[in-house]
Scaffold this motif. Structure first.
Motif, mmCIF file in Angstrom:
data_model
loop_
_atom_site.group_PDB
_atom_site.id
_atom_site.type_symbol
_atom_site.label_atom_id
_atom_site.label_comp_id
_atom_site.label_asym_id
_atom_site.label_seq_id
_atom_site.Cartn_x
_atom_site.Cartn_y
_atom_site.Cartn_z
ATOM 1 N N UNK A 16 25.009 10.943 -25.123
ATOM 2 C CA UNK A 16 25.978 9.957 -25.692
ATOM 3 C C UNK A 16 27.016 10.417 -26.273
ATOM 4 N N UNK A 17 28.088 9.645 -25.941
ATOM 5 C CA UNK A 17 29.396 10.131 -26.578
ATOM 6 C C UNK A 17 29.868 9.088 -27.576
ATOM 7 N N UNK A 18 29.876 9.367 -28.859
ATOM 8 C CA UNK A 18 30.386 8.241 -29.873
ATOM 9 C C UNK A 18 31.623 8.651 -30.693
ATOM 10 N N UNK A 19 32.296 8.187 -31.400
ATOM 11 C CA UNK A 19 33.467 8.540 -32.263
ATOM 12 C C UNK A 19 34.374 7.325 -32.605
ATOM 13 N N UNK A 20 35.065 7.211 -33.567
ATOM 14 C CA UNK A 20 35.961 6.150 -33.860
ATOM 15 C C UNK A 20 36.887 5.818 -32.650
ATOM 16 N N UNK A 21 37.700 4.669 -32.837
ATOM 17 C CA UNK A 21 38.609 4.437 -31.834
ATOM 18 C C UNK A 21 39.811 5.332 -32.153
ATOM 19 N N UNK A 107 27.322 1.981 -34.050
ATOM 20 C CA UNK A 107 26.729 3.254 -34.482
ATOM 21 C C UNK A 107 25.872 3.622 -33.431
ATOM 22 N N UNK A 108 25.660 4.842 -33.185
ATOM 23 C CA UNK A 108 24.907 5.430 -31.861
ATOM 24 C C UNK A 108 23.278 5.309 -31.828
ATOM 25 N N UNK A 144 33.295 5.144 -46.176
ATOM 26 C CA UNK A 144 32.728 3.970 -46.685
ATOM 27 C C UNK A 144 31.944 3.074 -45.625
ATOM 28 N N UNK A 145 32.461 3.374 -44.494
ATOM 29 C CA UNK A 145 31.846 2.795 -43.282
ATOM 30 C C UNK A 145 30.648 3.343 -42.865
ATOM 31 N N UNK A 146 29.575 2.583 -42.844
ATOM 32 C CA UNK A 146 28.124 2.978 -42.434
ATOM 33 C C UNK A 146 28.108 3.527 -40.936
ATOM 34 N N UNK A 147 29.039 3.057 -40.025
ATOM 35 C CA UNK A 147 29.126 3.233 -38.651
ATOM 36 C C UNK A 147 29.787 4.875 -38.661
ATOM 37 N N UNK A 148 30.623 5.029 -39.427
ATOM 38 C CA UNK A 148 31.468 6.427 -39.144
ATOM 39 C C UNK A 148 30.444 7.355 -39.881
ATOM 40 N N UNK A 149 29.856 6.855 -40.838
ATOM 41 C CA UNK A 149 28.685 7.976 -41.371
ATOM 42 C C UNK A 149 27.603 8.142 -40.476
ATOM 43 N N UNK A 150 27.105 7.182 -39.736
ATOM 44 C CA UNK A 150 25.971 7.585 -38.762
ATOM 45 C C UNK A 150 26.410 8.036 -37.498
ATOM 46 N N UNK A 151 27.655 8.159 -37.233
ATOM 47 C CA UNK A 151 28.375 8.691 -36.116
ATOM 48 C C UNK A 151 28.364 10.237 -36.094
ATOM 49 N N UNK A 181 27.736 15.513 -45.151
ATOM 50 C CA UNK A 181 27.083 14.408 -44.425
ATOM 51 C C UNK A 181 25.867 15.058 -43.550
ATOM 52 N N UNK A 182 26.368 16.337 -42.795
ATOM 53 C CA UNK A 182 25.302 16.757 -41.913
ATOM 54 C C UNK A 182 25.459 18.363 -42.117
ATOM 55 N N UNK A 183 24.419 18.825 -42.918
ATOM 56 C CA UNK A 183 24.466 20.130 -43.477
ATOM 57 C C UNK A 183 24.878 21.330 -42.163
ATOM 58 N N UNK A 184 23.935 20.753 -41.492
ATOM 59 C CA UNK A 184 23.899 22.084 -40.076
ATOM 60 C C UNK A 184 24.745 21.607 -39.061
ATOM 61 N N UNK A 185 25.889 20.713 -39.380
ATOM 62 C CA UNK A 185 26.650 20.274 -38.133
ATOM 63 C C UNK A 185 27.198 21.260 -37.036
ATOM 64 N N UNK A 186 26.996 21.019 -36.111
ATOM 65 C CA UNK A 186 27.653 22.207 -35.036
ATOM 66 C C UNK A 186 29.226 21.497 -34.838
ATOM 67 N N UNK A 187 30.161 22.216 -35.537
ATOM 68 C CA UNK A 187 31.401 21.642 -35.313
ATOM 69 C C UNK A 187 32.469 22.249 -34.336
ATOM 70 N N UNK A 188 32.810 21.924 -33.514
ATOM 71 C CA UNK A 188 33.634 22.621 -32.394
ATOM 72 C C UNK A 188 35.177 22.009 -32.609
ATOM 73 N N UNK A 189 36.013 22.865 -32.772
ATOM 74 C CA UNK A 189 37.598 22.512 -32.821
ATOM 75 C C UNK A 189 38.104 22.332 -31.512
ATOM 76 N N UNK A 190 38.656 21.194 -31.271
ATOM 77 C CA UNK A 190 39.097 20.867 -29.914
ATOM 78 C C UNK A 190 40.469 20.187 -30.136
ATOM 79 N N UNK A 191 41.238 20.697 -28.892
ATOM 80 C CA UNK A 191 42.540 19.953 -28.540
ATOM 81 C C UNK A 191 42.492 19.220 -27.337
ATOM 82 N N UNK A 192 42.867 17.984 -27.573
ATOM 83 C CA UNK A 192 42.863 17.100 -26.117
ATOM 84 C C UNK A 192 41.392 16.767 -25.692
#
Length: 351
Positions: A16-21, A107-108, A144-151, A181-192
């Protein structure tokens, strides 16, 4: 040679791919469609008109479905996700993988629960939730948005996108905020939205335990991660097919290691214990001096699986590590050090 991925017997894998507009979801979908090989991937989107599909790629086009010559299918979500998935799966041509894009304001969680619900849970397996975050438009009030937090809270992988447009200090601030928000988040930095597909597809990162507890207990039986896949495809771990050079400019790189000598099991275990966090994915076939069998190895994040079968030919070690800004020379040195010393050879089953 491109490795083809066998579909595990336990259902169609789903990402599932989620994320703000504006965070880059459509760009990521295009990236998947243009770079996947060896699999028949279906992409389920709210409207595939946004996806730029080369006219030469289109094999056939129906009202809510476009078929491409690289094996991909794009399909629009009708009224109901479960109904759309079932329609796709009823097609005569088999689908190997499903990617679902949620709307930017969604919300995903309800989408994830659809795949864990009675209609789909025996037919599909939720592989991962990928969340895109726009590094240029990540205002604190989004939280402050529950949706962004949930994503972010439900994301198994967070792609911090458009990092070429912001300063390093800002990127670090955003990563810190995400980890709050997510302590063990796996964050990948990307361009495009450019990321090696091995880091986001068929990773088996989703865990029902990451859902709110009242939702998760219903689905505990679905949370199986120390499993064994059908691993025939691993014999030729391929480190080229989704690593175009433009990705490597974003800091993603890989190391391919081969040896016709066996590893020491203890030494390899120590190597895994000290593996840097920047290694996101590893796969390969391993030969240990202590065992006569071929060992098939998969690592995603901090979890790995090891299954075994017989060697179809002369034993050898073949391993690929994929990550971001890896010190490949140092990793190669450490793997080389895992090779069993000749003095100890023969005490085990090494051939």
């Amino acid at each position: 040679m491109t490795a083809t991925i066998e579909v595990p017997k336990r259902g169609l894998p789903v990402t599932i791919i989620t994320g703000f507009l504006g965070s880059g979801k459509t760009t990521l979908l295009n990236h998947i469609l243009n770079n996947q090989k060896g699999m028949r991937t279906a992409v389920l989107v709210n409207e595939f008109g946004e996806i730029s599909i080369d006219a030469e790629l289109i094999v056939s086009s129906e009202e809510d479905l476009v078929e491409l010559n690289n094996g991909c299918i794009c399909c629009t979500i009708r009224d109901d996700i479960a109904e759309s998935v079932l329609r796709l799966m009823e097609r005569s041509d088999k689908i190997d993988y499903l990617v679902v894009e949620t709307t930017g304001l969604a919300d995903p969680l309800p989408v994830a629960l659809t795949f864990l619900g009675p209609e789909l849970r025996d037919l599909t397996r939720l592989d991962s939730i990928i969340t895109l975050v726009d590094a240029t438009n990540f205002a604190p009030d989004l939280f402050n948005s529950n949706v962004a937090y949930s994503q972010i809270a439900y994301g198994d992988v967070i792609l911090l996108n458009k990092i070429d447009l912001v300063e390093e200090a800002e990127i670090e601030r955003l990563e810190k905020r995400i980890r709050e928000i997510k302590e063990d988040a796996r964050i990948l930095r990307t361009v495009n939205s450019a990321v090696p597909l091995e880091l986001i597809l068929d990773t088996d990162l989703f865990q029902a335990s990451s859902l709110p507890q009242e939702e998760a207990h219903v689905h505990d039986s679905h949370d199986h991660h120390d499993h064994e896949h059908d691993h025939d495809h691993c014999e030729h771990p391929d480190h080229h097919h989704s690593h175009p050079s433009h990705i490597e400019a974003d800091g993603f790189n890989s190391l391919a290691f081969e040896s016709d000598q066996p590893f020491s099991l203890d030494a390899f275990q120590n190597f895994l214990n000290e593996l840097p966090d920047a290694v996101f994915r590893a796969k390969g076939v391993l030969w240990f001096e202590e065992s006569p069998e071929r060992h098939i190895f998969h690592l995603s994040g901090r979890r790995y699986t090891l299954s075994s079968d017989d060697w179809p030919r002369q034993p050898k070690n073949q391993l690929v590590l994929i990550g971001q800004r890896l010190d490949t020379a140092r990793l190669r040195e450490k793997l080389q050090a895992c090779i069993a010393r000749p003095a100890t050879r023969g005490r085990g089953f090494g051939r």
